[in-house]
Design a protein around this motif. Structure first.
Motif, short mmCIF file in Angstrom:
data_model
loop_
_atom_site.label_atom_id
_atom_site.label_comp_id
_atom_site.label_asym_id
_atom_site.label_seq_id
_atom_site.Cartn_x
_atom_site.Cartn_y
_atom_site.Cartn_z
N PRO A 164 0.84 -1.28 0.09
CA PRO A 164 -0.14 0.08 -0.07
C PRO A 164 0.83 1.41 -0.13
O PRO A 164 2.00 1.21 0.60
CB PRO A 164 -0.86 -0.27 1.32
CG PRO A 164 0.20 -0.88 2.21
CD PRO A 164 0.88 -1.90 1.47
N ALA A 165 0.54 2.21 -0.79
CA ALA A 165 1.13 3.69 -0.70
C ALA A 165 0.33 4.60 -0.18
O ALA A 165 -0.74 5.07 -0.50
CB ALA A 165 1.31 3.86 -2.01
N THR A 166 0.97 5.10 0.99
CA THR A 166 0.38 6.21 1.61
C THR A 166 0.31 7.57 0.83
O THR A 166 1.08 7.68 0.05
CB THR A 166 0.91 6.35 2.95
OG1 THR A 166 2.40 6.79 2.77
CG2 THR A 166 0.79 5.01 3.93
N MET A 167 -0.43 8.27 1.61
CA MET A 167 -0.40 9.66 0.98
C MET A 167 1.11 10.31 1.09
O MET A 167 1.48 11.02 0.18
CB MET A 167 -1.26 10.77 1.78
CG MET A 167 -1.28 12.11 1.26
SD MET A 167 -2.24 13.24 2.24
CE MET A 167 -1.85 14.91 1.66
N ASN A 168 1.90 10.12 2.30
CA ASN A 168 2.93 10.48 2.26
C ASN A 168 3.96 9.92 1.51
O ASN A 168 4.76 10.81 0.81
CB ASN A 168 3.69 10.17 3.65
CG ASN A 168 4.86 10.60 3.92
OD1 ASN A 168 5.24 11.99 3.70
ND2 ASN A 168 5.95 9.92 4.21
N SER A 169 3.74 8.63 1.10
CA SER A 169 4.81 7.90 0.11
C SER A 169 4.55 8.58 -1.30
O SER A 169 5.53 8.68 -2.01
CB SER A 169 4.57 6.40 0.31
OG SER A 169 5.10 5.93 1.33
#
Length: 182
Positions: free
Chosen positions: A85-90
């Motif tokens: 999963p890719a967070t907003m930060n990433s």
């Protein structure tokens, strides 16, 4: 001549679906991939107790930090990269070129090297409503990154109503398969 399996770098950010990463590694292996796992430092801390089993499962060290100059690179070359999963930060860090974590630094280089990169977010509607998020998604798509956001990928949930057990891992793995000639 020995047959080699294509190498998938599976990168995970600190979002609840990362807790099921061992299952995803097995799914990718069943699909014919040799899998190397990379995690953000926070995701690695969440999985700290499982890291030895994950290393045994993949056959490689789980990377969450840059190696020191002169240290050998212990991972095979990547044929494709999946950041999920890719967070907003990433996502924002990758789009802006802020490479403070190893997985974001490698993903940024993958863009420049032409290594197929697929990103599947794991965010909620409040985070995707921030003005930088759609800009980052557009930037990544313009750079050739396949971002699986919306119908046919990850659909953001209302804050507090996420269901990690429904994260569409199969969609992400299928997209990666489509990204390289076999």
């Amino acid at each position: 001549m020995p047959v080699t399996r294509p190498v998938l770098y599976l990168f995970g950010s600190a979002a609840p679906p990362v807790l099921d990463v061992a299952h995803v590694v097995r799914q990718a292996q069943d699909r014919g991939w040799d899998v190397a796992l990379g995690l953000t430092p926070t995701a690695a801390s969440w999985l700290q107790e499982e890291l030895p089993q994950l290393e045994s499962l993949t056959g490689y060290p789980v990377k969450s930090a840059y190696r020191r100059p002169g240290d050998p690179d212990l991972l095979p070359a990547a044929d494709a990269v999946l950041l999920a999963p890719a967070t907003m930060n990433s996502i924002n860090s990758l789009a802006l070129g802020i490479t403070t974590s190893w997985i974001i630094g490698f993903a940024a280089e993958a863009i420049g090297k032409g290594i197929p990169l697929t990103v599947m977010p794991c965010t909620n509607t409040a985070l995707t409503g921030h003005p930088q998020f759609p800009r980052s998604v557009t930037t990544l798509r313009e750079a050739g990154v396949r971002v699986l956001l919306g119908e046919g990928g990850f659909v953001p949930n209302v804050p507090g109503q996420g269901r990690p057990d429904t994260y569409p891992w199969d969609v992400a793995l299928s997209a990666v398969e489509e990204s390289i000639p076999r």
